[in-house]
Design a protein around this motif. Structure first.
Motif, PDB file in Angstrom:
ATOM      1  N   MET A   1       0.701  -1.075   0.069  1.00  0.00           N
ATOM      2  CA  MET A   1      -0.044  -0.069  -0.084  1.00  0.00           C
ATOM      3  C   MET A   1       1.071   1.450  -0.070  1.00  0.00           C
ATOM      4  O   MET A   1       0.469   2.338   0.539  1.00  0.00           O
ATOM      5  CB  MET A   1      -0.979  -0.079   1.353  1.00  0.00           C
ATOM      6  CG  MET A   1      -1.988  -1.077   1.134  1.00  0.00           C
ATOM      7  SD  MET A   1      -3.207  -1.236   2.792  1.00  0.00           S
ATOM      8  CE  MET A   1      -4.255   0.287   2.456  1.00  0.00           C
ATOM      9  N   THR A   2       2.012   1.132  -0.456  1.00  0.00           N
ATOM     10  CA  THR A   2       3.067   2.252  -0.487  1.00  0.00           C
ATOM     11  C   THR A   2       2.363   3.369  -1.346  1.00  0.00           C
ATOM     12  O   THR A   2       2.772   4.514  -1.183  1.00  0.00           O
ATOM     13  CB  THR A   2       4.296   1.962  -0.993  1.00  0.00           C
ATOM     14  OG1 THR A   2       4.271   1.375  -2.426  1.00  0.00           O
ATOM     15  CG2 THR A   2       5.036   0.992   0.060  1.00  0.00           C
TER      16      THR A   2
ATOM     17  N   GLU B   1       5.625   1.125   6.966  1.00  0.00           N
ATOM     18  CA  GLU B   1       5.678  -0.075   6.171  1.00  0.00           C
ATOM     19  C   GLU B   1       7.040  -0.269   5.615  1.00  0.00           C
ATOM     20  O   GLU B   1       7.899   0.560   5.527  1.00  0.00           O
ATOM     21  CB  GLU B   1       4.804   0.019   4.997  1.00  0.00           C
ATOM     22  CG  GLU B   1       4.679  -1.071   3.986  1.00  0.00           C
ATOM     23  CD  GLU B   1       4.086  -0.833   2.688  1.00  0.00           C
ATOM     24  OE1 GLU B   1       4.505  -0.468   1.950  1.00  0.00           O
ATOM     25  OE2 GLU B   1       2.611  -0.686   2.873  1.00  0.00           O
TER      26      GLU B   1
ATOM     27  N   LEU C   1       0.012   4.965  -1.068  1.00  0.00           N
ATOM     28  CA  LEU C   1      -0.987   5.912  -0.419  1.00  0.00           C
ATOM     29  C   LEU C   1      -0.177   7.066  -0.393  1.00  0.00           C
ATOM     30  O   LEU C   1      -0.499   8.277  -0.449  1.00  0.00           O
ATOM     31  CB  LEU C   1      -0.997   5.148   0.971  1.00  0.00           C
ATOM     32  CG  LEU C   1      -1.573   6.297   2.152  1.00  0.00           C
ATOM     33  CD1 LEU C   1      -3.210   6.464   1.641  1.00  0.00           C
ATOM     34  CD2 LEU C   1      -1.696   5.694   3.456  1.00  0.00           C
TER      35      LEU C   1
ATOM     36  N   GLN D   1       0.186   4.367   9.490  1.00  0.00           N
ATOM     37  CA  GLN D   1       0.565   3.418   9.393  1.00  0.00           C
ATOM     38  C   GLN D   1       1.365   2.976   8.264  1.00  0.00           C
ATOM     39  O   GLN D   1       2.386   2.109   8.459  1.00  0.00           O
ATOM     40  CB  GLN D   1      -0.808   2.323   9.555  1.00  0.00           C
ATOM     41  CG  GLN D   1      -0.606   0.801   9.128  1.00  0.00           C
ATOM     42  CD  GLN D   1       0.525   0.210  10.283  1.00  0.00           C
ATOM     43  OE1 GLN D   1       0.368   0.551  11.426  1.00  0.00           O
ATOM     44  NE2 GLN D   1       1.497  -0.446   9.821  1.00  0.00           N
ATOM     45  N   VAL D   2       1.073   3.482   7.203  1.00  0.00           N
ATOM     46  CA  VAL D   2       1.658   3.151   5.881  1.00  0.00           C
ATOM     47  C   VAL D   2       3.202   3.603   6.001  1.00  0.00           C
ATOM     48  O   VAL D   2       4.203   3.049   5.321  1.00  0.00           O
ATOM     49  CB  VAL D   2       1.122   3.502   4.767  1.00  0.00           C
ATOM     50  CG1 VAL D   2       1.935   3.505   3.723  1.00  0.00           C
ATOM     51  CG2 VAL D   2      -0.176   2.870   4.529  1.00  0.00           C
TER      52      VAL D   2
ATOM     53  N   ARG E   1       3.324  -7.122   4.030  1.00  0.00           N
ATOM     54  CA  ARG E   1       3.105  -5.516   4.178  1.00  0.00           C
ATOM     55  C   ARG E   1       1.567  -5.277   4.347  1.00  0.00           C
ATOM     56  O   ARG E   1       1.047  -4.378   4.893  1.00  0.00           O
ATOM     57  CB  ARG E   1       3.477  -4.950   2.681  1.00  0.00           C
ATOM     58  CG  ARG E   1       4.905  -4.877   2.514  1.00  0.00           C
ATOM     59  CD  ARG E   1       5.631  -3.860   1.387  1.00  0.00           C
ATOM     60  NE  ARG E   1       4.815  -4.090   0.150  1.00  0.00           N
ATOM     61  CZ  ARG E   1       5.073  -4.789  -0.687  1.00  0.00           C
ATOM     62  NH1 ARG E   1       6.432  -5.521  -0.521  1.00  0.00           N
ATOM     63  NH2 ARG E   1       4.595  -4.929  -1.939  1.00  0.00           N
TER      64      ARG E   1
ATOM     65  N   THR F   1      -3.460  -0.567  11.155  1.00  0.00           N
ATOM     66  CA  THR F   1      -4.451   0.497  10.970  1.00  0.00           C
ATOM     67  C   THR F   1      -5.616   0.104  11.963  1.00  0.00           C
ATOM     68  O   THR F   1      -6.043   1.001  12.684  1.00  0.00           O
ATOM     69  CB  THR F   1      -4.991   0.559   9.523  1.00  0.00           C
ATOM     70  OG1 THR F   1      -3.959   1.015   8.690  1.00  0.00           O
ATOM     71  CG2 THR F   1      -6.333   1.579   9.559  1.00  0.00           C
TER      72      THR F   1
ATOM     73  N   SER G   1       9.077  -1.474   2.840  1.00  0.00           N
ATOM     74  CA  SER G   1       8.929  -1.611   1.381  1.00  0.00           C
ATOM     75  C   SER G   1       9.594  -2.976   1.031  1.00  0.00           C
ATOM     76  O   SER G   1       9.375  -3.420  -0.073  1.00  0.00           O
ATOM     77  CB  SER G   1       9.242  -0.499   0.724  1.00  0.00           C
ATOM     78  OG  SER G   1      10.499  -0.216   0.996  1.00  0.00           O
TER      79      SER G   1
ATOM     80  N   THR H   1      -2.151   6.715   6.741  1.00  0.00           N
ATOM     81  CA  THR H   1      -1.062   7.515   6.470  1.00  0.00           C
ATOM     82  C   THR H   1       0.008   7.126   7.384  1.00  0.00           C
ATOM     83  O   THR H   1       1.220   6.737   7.078  1.00  0.00           O
ATOM     84  CB  THR H   1      -1.393   8.780   6.239  1.00  0.00           C
ATOM     85  OG1 THR H   1      -2.097   9.121   5.309  1.00  0.00           O
ATOM     86  CG2 THR H   1       0.024   9.470   5.758  1.00  0.00           C
TER      87      THR H   1
ATOM     88  N   ASP I   1      -0.174  -3.458   7.384  1.00  0.00           N
ATOM     89  CA  ASP I   1      -0.994  -2.347   7.154  1.00  0.00           C
ATOM     90  C   ASP I   1      -2.361  -2.061   7.893  1.00  0.00           C
ATOM     91  O   ASP I   1      -2.801  -1.565   8.573  1.00  0.00           O
ATOM     92  CB  ASP I   1      -0.948  -1.941   5.719  1.00  0.00           C
ATOM     93  CG  ASP I   1       0.315  -1.150   5.206  1.00  0.00           C
ATOM     94  OD1 ASP I   1       1.276  -0.896   6.139  1.00  0.00           O
ATOM     95  OD2 ASP I   1       0.722  -1.242   4.020  1.00  0.00           O
TER      96      ASP I   1
END
Length: 206
Positions: free
Chosen positions: A1-2, A86, A4, A82-83, A95, A103, A88, A80, A99
């Motif tokens: 979900m990068t 992340e 985002l 939480q991500v 991932r 969240t 990568s 935002t 997330d």
């Protein structure tokens, strides 16, 4: 979900951090935390923001519209945050699961969310029983994109990515809203979150 970080619906990096609109939303947030939704008025929001009532009315015609914008900003900020944590380099499923579970944890402790649940839980019912909100659609779009990318890489099982994303969100709803009803001496909140991670992982595995 990068993605985002680059999604214009959630990314506020291109906006002035102290814009008047954000200041008005901050004032509304403070009102709701202090006295709850039902006792918050546009007049009180204007007073706290230090502007005229007509200034607020030009932006929102009623408190329902203001609440929609406030919740969209708040929940987008949760995602935002939480991500931003992340990794990568981690596998796609790890991932995505991280997330979602992260969240859920942040949202469950979010002071605005907790205050709404405590004082005005009926505000959440339309988004659970009647229709999706903007925040839900944004999260679904990001989750669907992540699932589709994972499928293309062979890391996520085949299937309609939109249906899979919606199923994950439905599962997450319960862990946000009802986890406290399942916590006692026999089961901890952490154990429930671990079970959510297992449920999501097995759902996504090929």
């Amino acid at each position: 979900m990068t993605s985002l970080r680059h999604n214009t619906g959630l990314d506020r990096s291109d906006q002035e951090p102290d814009s008047p609109r954000d200041g008005y939303l901050d004032a509304a947030r403070a009102c709701i935390l202090d006295v709850g939704w039902r006792r918050t008025t546009l007049t009180e929001v204007a007073r706290r923001a230090g502007v005229s009532r007509m200034t607020i009315y030009r932006t929102w015609s009623d408190m329902q519209q203001l609440l929609g914008d406030l919740m969209t900003r708040e929940w987008a900020g949760v995602v935002t945050a939480q991500v931003a944590e992340e990794d990568s380099s981690a596998p796609a499923i790890e991932r995505l699961v991280g997330d979602i579970v992260g969240t859920v944890r942040i949202l469950r402790d979010n002071e605005l969310f907790v205050r709404i649940v405590e004082l005005d839980p009926e505000l959440l019912l339309p988004y659970l029983l009647s229709r999706r909100g903007r925040s839900q659609d944004l999260i679904l779009a990001l989750t669907t994109e992540a699932i589709r990318a994972g499928q293309a890489a062979g890391e996520v099982r085949p299937g309609n990515p939109t249906a899979i994303a919606r199923s994950l969100l439905l599962a997450a709803h319960g862990f946000v809203l009802s986890a406290h009803t399942m916590v006692d001496d026999a089961v901890s909140e952490t154990e429930l979150d671990d079970e959510l991670a297992t449920l999501l992982t097995r759902t996504l595995q090929p």
